[in-house]
Design an enzyme around this catalytic site. Structure first.
Site: not given
Ligand SMILES: Cc1cc2nc3c(=O)[nH]c(=O)nc-3n(C[C@H](O)[C@H](O)[C@H](O)COP(=O)(O)O)c2cc1C
Length: 311
Positions: A104, A185, A233
């Site tokens: 990413q 971002y 994304r």
């Molecule tokens: C600890 C943490 C780190 C994350 N880091 C990123 C990231 O590096 N890039 C990104 O696009 N989203 C990031 N997200 C968002 C997740 O990719 C995702 O969109 C979010 O957890 C919701 O999905 P879920 O319901 O499957 O958890 C992060 C979320 C969490 C909780």
């Protein structure tokens, strides 16, 4: 003929562009903040990703394309040779475990702190509009700093950084790259009229505000020579990071962008539906199903999915 869906359907193979995946489960990109100041992944990362390689697709934690792209301490990069070597051990481990992984590509734009940036410079953004919130630095949480607006003549250099990062990801053995145009971002900051106040060809009209994302996609596709290994994304309504208001015309702006993306024949569109990591509720008048149907290729859905929703 349609049959009723059951759990095993998620385990059928699927092809996204040139990515042949063992199943329909993708691991969301997750920042772990486990690297040193040099942004080089270690054996810890190889172990972590290999442990998760039974997902059809791993999307790497967001990875800084350049020193100026960085907005959080201890996050990895993909611009130096050391970083390429560090990532090689990760991609090797994932492949040995039978998995696939894309990198990413990340630039945080205004959501950064001067202590994270070369020479203590200000973060760069479409416009000098400060984000709200704190980010994690080497010494703990700090309020994000006041950004400066990128000059128009700096954009070719920025695109050059995306090109270098895309090439480095290829050398590092990734199966593809995901352009991070989500979560408020840099690229998302250009898209949203709530924070883009530019008057050059990167501000104002929808065509202008989506131009940078489309130019980045074009540059990355050119470096990979295979659009089927490039995904993107988007997260049209999330306020994170920086408590960034959505665009004033989410359906029109992202609809235009998604239709323009169709010309690339990308591997996939990856959509965060709702507030990232929070409520799936959408403001009135916003229908992500409509945006999804405007995209001609495969769709990766994210945010609070249950098994039933995934099916
Ligand atoms: C600890 C943490 C780190 C994350 N880091 C990123 C990231 O590096 N890039 C990104 O696009 N989203 C990031 N997200 C968002 C997740 O990719 C995702 O969109 C979010 O957890 C919701 O999905 P879920 O319901 O499957 O958890 C992060 C979320 C969490 C909780």
């Amino acid at each position: 003929m349609l049959h009723s869906l059951n759990e095993t359907d998620l385990f059928y193979p699927v092809t996204l562009g040139s990515l042949h995946l063992a199943n329909r489960i993708a691991m969301a990109p997750l920042t772990r903040s486990r690297v040193g100041e040099n942004g080089v992944p270690t054996v810890l990362h190889a172990t972590y990703y290999a442990q998760r390689a039974s997902a059809g697709l791993l999307i790497s934690e967001a990875t800084n394309i350049s020193p100026q792209a960085r907005g959080y301490g201890f996050t990895p990069g993909i611009w130096s040779e050391d970083q390429v070597v560090g990532w090689q051990q990760v991609t090797d481990a994932v492949h040995a475990a039978g998995g696939k992984i894309v990198c990413q590509l990340w630039h945080v734009g205004r959501f950064s702190h001067v202590s994270l940036l070369p020479g203590g410079q200000a973060p760069v953004a479409p416009s000098a509009v400060r984000a709200q919130g704190e980010t994690f630095t080497a010494t703990g949480f700090e309020e994000v700093s006041m950004p400066r607006a990128l000059h128009t003549d700096e954009i070719p250099g920025l695109l050059g950084e995306y090109r270098l990062a895309a090439r480095a990801a290829k050398r590092a053995g990734f199966d593809g790259v995901e352009v991070h145009s989500a979560n408020s971002y840099l690229l998302d900051q250009f898209i949203r009229d709530s924070v883009n106040q530019r008057v050059d060809q990167y501000g104002g009209s929808v065509e202008n505000r989506t131009r940078l994302t489309l130019e980045v996609v074009a540059a990355v596709v050119e470096e990979w020579q295979d659009s089927g290994r490039v995904g993107i994304r988007l997260s049209p309504t999330t306020p994170d990071a920086g408590n960034t208001p959505p665009d004033s015309d989410v359906m029109g702006t992202y609809g235009y962008l998604i239709q323009a993306l169709n010309t690339f024949n990308l591997a996939y569109l990856h959509m965060v539906e709702g507030k990232t990591g929070g409520s799936r509720e959408l403001p009135a008048g916003i229908d992500l199903g409509v945006l999804r149907r405007q995209f001609a290729g495969p769709y990766i859905a994210n945010n609070g999915y249950t098994l039933e929703m995934a099916l």
